[in-house]
Design a protein around this motif. Sequence first.
Motif, PDB file in Angstrom:
ATOM      1  N   THR A 205       0.866  -1.090  -0.130  1.00 39.05           N
ATOM      2  CA  THR A 205      -0.108   0.175   0.090  1.00 39.05           C
ATOM      3  C   THR A 205       0.692   1.295   0.144  1.00 39.05           C
ATOM      4  OG1 THR A 205      -1.726  -1.199   1.139  1.00 39.05           O
ATOM      5  CG2 THR A 205      -1.814   1.269   1.316  1.00 39.05           C
ATOM      6  N   LYS A 206       1.730   1.261   0.603  1.00 33.56           N
ATOM      7  CA  LYS A 206       2.802   2.472   0.866  1.00 33.56           C
ATOM      8  C   LYS A 206       3.361   2.769  -0.533  1.00 33.56           C
ATOM      9  CE  LYS A 206       6.796   4.212   3.637  1.00 33.56           C
ATOM     10  NZ  LYS A 206       7.672   4.212   2.500  1.00 33.56           N
ATOM     11  N   VAL A 207       3.716   1.742  -1.096  1.00 33.87           N
ATOM     12  CA  VAL A 207       4.394   1.946  -2.333  1.00 33.87           C
ATOM     13  C   VAL A 207       3.493   2.516  -3.426  1.00 33.87           C
ATOM     14  CG1 VAL A 207       5.358   0.760  -4.498  1.00 33.87           C
ATOM     15  CG2 VAL A 207       6.544   0.397  -2.208  1.00 33.87           C
ATOM     16  N   GLY A 208       2.390   1.890  -3.357  1.00 28.94           N
ATOM     17  CA  GLY A 208       1.182   2.353  -4.209  1.00 28.94           C
ATOM     18  C   GLY A 208       0.771   3.781  -4.206  1.00 28.94           C
ATOM     19  N   ARG A 209       0.671   4.128  -2.976  1.00 25.42           N
ATOM     20  CA  ARG A 209       0.344   5.580  -2.512  1.00 25.42           C
ATOM     21  C   ARG A 209       1.553   6.608  -3.152  1.00 25.42           C
ATOM     22  NH1 ARG A 209      -1.909   6.933   3.331  1.00 25.42           N
ATOM     23  NH2 ARG A 209      -1.604   9.117   2.262  1.00 25.42           N
ATOM     24  N   GLU A 210       2.910   5.981  -2.871  1.00 25.77           N
ATOM     25  CA  GLU A 210       3.939   6.906  -3.455  1.00 25.77           C
ATOM     26  C   GLU A 210       3.954   7.034  -4.998  1.00 25.77           C
ATOM     27  OE1 GLU A 210       7.410   4.716  -1.948  1.00 25.77           O
ATOM     28  OE2 GLU A 210       7.152   5.552   0.172  1.00 25.77           O
ATOM     29  N   ALA A 211       3.645   5.847  -5.523  1.00 26.74           N
ATOM     30  CA  ALA A 211       3.427   5.873  -7.228  1.00 26.74           C
ATOM     31  C   ALA A 211       2.569   6.702  -7.489  1.00 26.74           C
ATOM     32  CB  ALA A 211       3.307   4.578  -7.634  1.00 26.74           C
ATOM     33  N   LEU A 212       1.255   6.870  -6.930  1.00 26.42           N
ATOM     34  CA  LEU A 212       0.301   7.766  -7.303  1.00 26.42           C
ATOM     35  C   LEU A 212       0.347   9.021  -7.051  1.00 26.42           C
ATOM     36  CD1 LEU A 212      -2.626   5.201  -6.181  1.00 26.42           C
ATOM     37  CD2 LEU A 212      -2.261   5.956  -8.404  1.00 26.42           C
ATOM     38  N   SER A 213       1.335   9.407  -5.872  1.00 26.31           N
ATOM     39  CA  SER A 213       1.915  10.845  -5.894  1.00 26.31           C
ATOM     40  C   SER A 213       2.544  11.234  -6.942  1.00 26.31           C
ATOM     41  CB  SER A 213       2.529  10.968  -4.592  1.00 26.31           C
ATOM     42  OG  SER A 213       1.861  10.699  -3.318  1.00 26.31           O
ATOM     43  N   LEU A 214       3.195  10.543  -7.597  1.00 22.08           N
ATOM     44  CA  LEU A 214       4.164  10.877  -8.969  1.00 22.08           C
ATOM     45  C   LEU A 214       3.041  10.810  -9.819  1.00 22.08           C
ATOM     46  CD1 LEU A 214       6.983   8.329  -8.554  1.00 22.08           C
ATOM     47  CD2 LEU A 214       6.992  10.591  -7.814  1.00 22.08           C
ATOM     48  N   VAL A 215       1.848  10.207 -10.193  1.00 24.92           N
ATOM     49  CA  VAL A 215       0.909  10.369 -11.105  1.00 24.92           C
ATOM     50  C   VAL A 215       0.494  11.617 -10.969  1.00 24.92           C
ATOM     51  CG1 VAL A 215      -1.338   9.249 -12.047  1.00 24.92           C
ATOM     52  CG2 VAL A 215       0.485   7.755 -11.161  1.00 24.92           C
ATOM     53  N   LYS A 216      -0.011  12.113  -9.861  1.00 27.45           N
ATOM     54  CA  LYS A 216      -0.913  13.332  -9.524  1.00 27.45           C
ATOM     55  C   LYS A 216       0.037  14.484 -10.189  1.00 27.45           C
ATOM     56  CE  LYS A 216      -4.044  15.551  -7.704  1.00 27.45           C
ATOM     57  NZ  LYS A 216      -5.370  15.673  -8.147  1.00 27.45           N
ATOM     58  N   GLU A 217       1.487  14.538  -9.990  1.00 28.72           N
ATOM     59  CA  GLU A 217       2.087  15.466 -10.452  1.00 28.72           C
ATOM     60  C   GLU A 217       2.063  15.550 -12.033  1.00 28.72           C
ATOM     61  OE1 GLU A 217       6.016  14.790  -9.542  1.00 28.72           O
ATOM     62  OE2 GLU A 217       5.944  14.756  -7.234  1.00 28.72           O
ATOM     63  N   GLN A 218       1.827  14.340 -12.708  1.00 30.45           N
ATOM     64  CA  GLN A 218       1.833  14.503 -14.214  1.00 30.45           C
ATOM     65  C   GLN A 218       0.342  14.658 -14.564  1.00 30.45           C
ATOM     66  OE1 GLN A 218       4.707  14.601 -16.189  1.00 30.45           O
ATOM     67  NE2 GLN A 218       5.701  14.964 -14.209  1.00 30.45           N
ATOM     68  N   VAL A 219      -0.701  13.973 -13.898  1.00 32.00           N
ATOM     69  CA  VAL A 219      -1.892  14.166 -14.293  1.00 32.00           C
ATOM     70  C   VAL A 219      -2.988  14.672 -13.276  1.00 32.00           C
ATOM     71  CG1 VAL A 219      -4.065  12.657 -14.887  1.00 32.00           C
ATOM     72  CG2 VAL A 219      -1.623  11.794 -15.351  1.00 32.00           C
ATOM     73  N   PRO A 220      -2.787  16.069 -13.193  1.00 36.22           N
ATOM     74  CA  PRO A 220      -3.465  16.766 -11.858  1.00 36.22           C
ATOM     75  C   PRO A 220      -4.845  16.425 -11.736  1.00 36.22           C
ATOM     76  CG  PRO A 220      -2.433  18.203 -13.582  1.00 36.22           C
ATOM     77  CD  PRO A 220      -2.440  17.031 -14.273  1.00 36.22           C
ATOM     78  N   GLU A 221      -5.638  16.312 -12.728  1.00 34.22           N
ATOM     79  CA  GLU A 221      -6.984  15.735 -12.337  1.00 34.22           C
ATOM     80  C   GLU A 221      -7.293  14.106 -11.820  1.00 34.22           C
ATOM     81  OE1 GLU A 221      -6.666  15.140 -17.031  1.00 34.22           O
ATOM     82  OE2 GLU A 221      -5.531  16.094 -15.463  1.00 34.22           O
TER      83      GLU A 221
END
Length: 362
Positions: A205-221
Amino acid sequence: MNIKFIMRFHDNTPSGGRKIVYEYMNYLVNKGNNISLCFVANTSFKTRKYNHLLYIKYYLDYLKRKKGQSQIDWFKLNSKIKIETRFSIDSSIADTDNQIIFAFDYGIALSIYDHLTNIRNCVYMIQHDERVYYDKNVIRQAWRLPMKKIVISTWLYKLVNSVDPGNVILVKNYVDLDTFYLTKPIEQRMKTVSLISHPNPYKGTKVGREALSLVKEQVPELRVIMFGTQPSPTDLPDYYEYYQMANESILREKVYNQSSVYLLPSVLEGWGLTATEAMSCGCALVSTKNGGVEDFGVDNYSALLCDVNNTKDISKKIISLLNDSSFRVKIANNGLEMVKSMNFLDSAQLFENVLYEINHSH
């Protein structure tokens, strides 16, 4: 057949592994078999550390929780199934000489071996590389016990068969297609990713959330839908939505069918039940190469696969799907077709046949 399923005490929260077995039990009792379920508080075995201290701990737990064991709110167990509660396993656990005894995990299997003189009718179900729960040497000791093993995935079959060759039977998990299905067209999904929140580090779960933080930087929506049995983490960003103790209807309608992508970031996974549920609801799967995914996640066909703990690769694969709708739809449709072949009846009939052969082999 006369079959007794033995499980550890439960806490009345949803469990994928228990659900699979409960559904098999309902199937078997509807076929006219005599089925009982025994919840055990203490599964002592010779190589367990601190047996005396744990005896006291589990005895107190037994006194506290024994009355609640017959209550399973999140799953409808057939009323014909007799439920009993015991403190521990002893020689009287089997009601008759020809009763099949089903061990739900390594501790139960080892305890049965220590306390029963006749284990010819015993079967041990392995749903994970159980070293994620206990000492690896003890787990492998359990896997070498002279009783039939049922495993739920191809990678587990290879692993367990390497420890106990010729004594392992593969009964793949299935998808409940009557519960998990499309209600929202795949093409109309927003840029939403869902995943499970789980306290076991092996779930990633921790890794998943970290990856999604990186996604948010590129996909603001980006929106994220998370679910789990635990209360919502207190540090969730505002673009997260969280469902605690979600029932099947909420999972289908509010989680899976609202998501474009389902993320399975596990380090090790026995199967990946939530992933196949999400795929049957039209999610494109992004998963680590965690073992269990091998049976339904074919890279660049029915899923996008990543190395374990590689947050950059995980985020890159998610972004590629969110920013290319036609690619996402293709992966999602391929995944949907793949999991449609994993139906309950095929698995249940094979499970029944395994028990039948054990029952008639002596």
